[in-house]
Write an enzyme that holds these catalytic residues in place. Sequence first.
Site, PDB file in Angstrom:
ATOM      1  N   PHE A  15       2.384   8.536  -0.898  1.00 14.80           N
ATOM      2  CA  PHE A  15       1.741   7.253  -0.753  1.00 14.80           C
ATOM      3  C   PHE A  15       0.244   7.331  -1.002  1.00 14.80           C
ATOM      4  O   PHE A  15      -0.419   6.344  -1.151  1.00 14.80           O
ATOM      5  CB  PHE A  15       1.993   6.657   0.635  1.00 14.80           C
ATOM      6  CG  PHE A  15       3.457   6.603   1.000  1.00 14.80           C
ATOM      7  CD1 PHE A  15       4.393   6.135   0.083  1.00 14.80           C
ATOM      8  CD2 PHE A  15       3.905   7.024   2.225  1.00 14.80           C
ATOM      9  CE1 PHE A  15       5.738   6.084   0.406  1.00 14.80           C
ATOM     10  CE2 PHE A  15       5.250   6.972   2.559  1.00 14.80           C
ATOM     11  CZ  PHE A  15       6.160   6.513   1.654  1.00 14.80           C
ATOM     12  N   TRP A  33       0.836  -1.202   0.000  1.00 10.75           N
ATOM     13  CA  TRP A  33       0.000   0.000   0.000  1.00 10.75           C
ATOM     14  C   TRP A  33       0.874   1.257   0.000  1.00 10.75           C
ATOM     15  O   TRP A  33       0.515   2.265  -0.601  1.00 10.75           O
ATOM     16  CB  TRP A  33      -0.909  -0.006   1.233  1.00 10.75           C
ATOM     17  CG  TRP A  33      -1.769   1.221   1.377  1.00 10.75           C
ATOM     18  CD1 TRP A  33      -3.031   1.413   0.888  1.00 10.75           C
ATOM     19  CD2 TRP A  33      -1.438   2.430   2.078  1.00 10.75           C
ATOM     20  NE1 TRP A  33      -3.493   2.657   1.226  1.00 10.75           N
ATOM     21  CE2 TRP A  33      -2.541   3.305   1.957  1.00 10.75           C
ATOM     22  CE3 TRP A  33      -0.320   2.865   2.791  1.00 10.75           C
ATOM     23  CZ2 TRP A  33      -2.558   4.574   2.542  1.00 10.75           C
ATOM     24  CZ3 TRP A  33      -0.333   4.130   3.363  1.00 10.75           C
ATOM     25  CH2 TRP A  33      -1.436   4.965   3.243  1.00 10.75           C
ATOM     26  N   HIS A  34       2.024   1.176   0.656  1.00 16.44           N
ATOM     27  CA  HIS A  34       2.891   2.341   0.783  1.00 16.44           C
ATOM     28  C   HIS A  34       3.600   2.699  -0.519  1.00 16.44           C
ATOM     29  O   HIS A  34       4.032   3.846  -0.675  1.00 16.44           O
ATOM     30  CB  HIS A  34       3.923   2.134   1.892  1.00 16.44           C
ATOM     31  CG  HIS A  34       3.361   2.295   3.266  1.00 16.44           C
ATOM     32  ND1 HIS A  34       2.695   1.287   3.929  1.00 16.44           N
ATOM     33  CD2 HIS A  34       3.350   3.358   4.108  1.00 16.44           C
ATOM     34  CE1 HIS A  34       2.313   1.718   5.117  1.00 16.44           C
ATOM     35  NE2 HIS A  34       2.697   2.965   5.253  1.00 16.44           N
ATOM     36  N   GLY A  35       3.755   1.756  -1.423  1.00 21.26           N
ATOM     37  CA  GLY A  35       4.430   2.108  -2.664  1.00 21.26           C
ATOM     38  C   GLY A  35       4.739   0.914  -3.535  1.00 21.26           C
ATOM     39  O   GLY A  35       4.801  -0.228  -3.068  1.00 21.26           O
TER      40      GLY A  35
END
Length: 483
Positions: free
Chosen positions: A483, A325-327
Amino acid sequence: MLFNSLDFAIFFPIVFLLYWFLFKGSIRQQNLLVVASSYFFYGWWDWRFLFLIIFSTGLDFFIGKKLGQEQNSKKRKYYLWISIIANLGSLGFFKYYNFFVENFIQAFSLFGTEIHGGSLNIILPVGISFYTFQTLSYSIDVYKRKMEPTSDFVAFSAFVCFFPQLVAGPIERASDLLPQFNKKRKFSYEKSADGLKQILWGFFKKTVIADNCAEYAHMFFSNPTDYNGSSLLIGVFFFAFQIYGDFSGYSDIAIGASRLFGINLSRNFQFPYFSRDIAEFWRRWHISLSTWFRDYLYIPLGGSRGSFVSKLRNTFIIFIVSGFWHGANWTFIIWGALNAIYFIPLLLAKRNRTNLMVIAQNSNFPTLKETFKMILNFTLVLFAWIFFRARDLDQAILYISKIFSSSTFSIPVFEREGGALMTFILIIGFMFTEWFGRHGEYGISKLASNQHRMVRWTIYSIILFMIGIFMKTSETEFIYFRF
């Protein structure tokens, strides 16, 4: 528009005055102002992405109404899947398209097959990871009949795009935030004063702690080959406080600003670096995301129930998805997997819910055992942050190899050592303040609360003075905008 910009310093008081003086008699007019000002705030970066957030808002409002009207279980599931595919599809395209294309090509090249595919010059819309999860949770909750769908499109739009938390959270549940746009808000001096105090602390975290730490974290992570292991260790330490000060600072500003409009947002950080194990850390770090994954992914998968294999599977899924989800980078996936590895022993020993209360609950200082647990957990978190911050896996491995080399026992040598020492002193003072404020909602929520007004205002003036002295002259983005 950045919180720490002159533009926002002009924008915010104008919206505040219009909200409470011109439109205070009408909930609908206040909500319309929230929507209009939020679209202006969001469009300040790139007005083209307004169409994306408007589409997401309109789609989930429509899906919610259909789910409320439809009784046929198959049709209801059909509508839910429209929401899931549309929301995650747009997020996947803008955030992960190039990642999957590039890794697909590399996978085939390992077998000697050359294929050609073009990556696109895709700009990641600011906040898309946050507002897509927010609208998606509304559709899921309505589908599960946990809440009734709203018929007020303006209130629903305000819920989706409320500008203080639009681009970096907290990720709010419709059941908590949406009802607040359906009832009359009254101005409260006490809540507004507390909101201003939390905004002040948020700006201190961002401008004094995070931005000064960022200078040294960037220096070490940009060229790890130029520095010895001890210097790189300092770089990880500075990054840990950069990301904490930056992200929790944003959350404090968002929560405090919302309180000025009579809106309560959920708490997003609870002094995570005082955690005694990784399970406690994740109950205190980015709480709105952790609970989102828990409720909408981990528990539906079976949670911690079932066999050892299912527990292991569910834990790795939740952490790896959180990392992804962060990248769109393997470094984030490794970061998530590392946290899963940290978590597994606690889960198997059924000690993942041992530390639920604030550390040193009835004491000013922790015991030796608590201190050791804090230091050990912080060390594990620091190691994982290397993968989070590194440009790619090669750089992360290089960084770690130098830290675990003999050069770690040598004297750190790098540019601007005096500034780094000053930043370290600021961190110590910051953590000292947070430690004695750990029973409150944020670091200074109870600071000098029982003292004379002159004492309180002296403390606030000192914080303002430090912000003025140590803040950077140029505007700096918040980390989680990426993000």
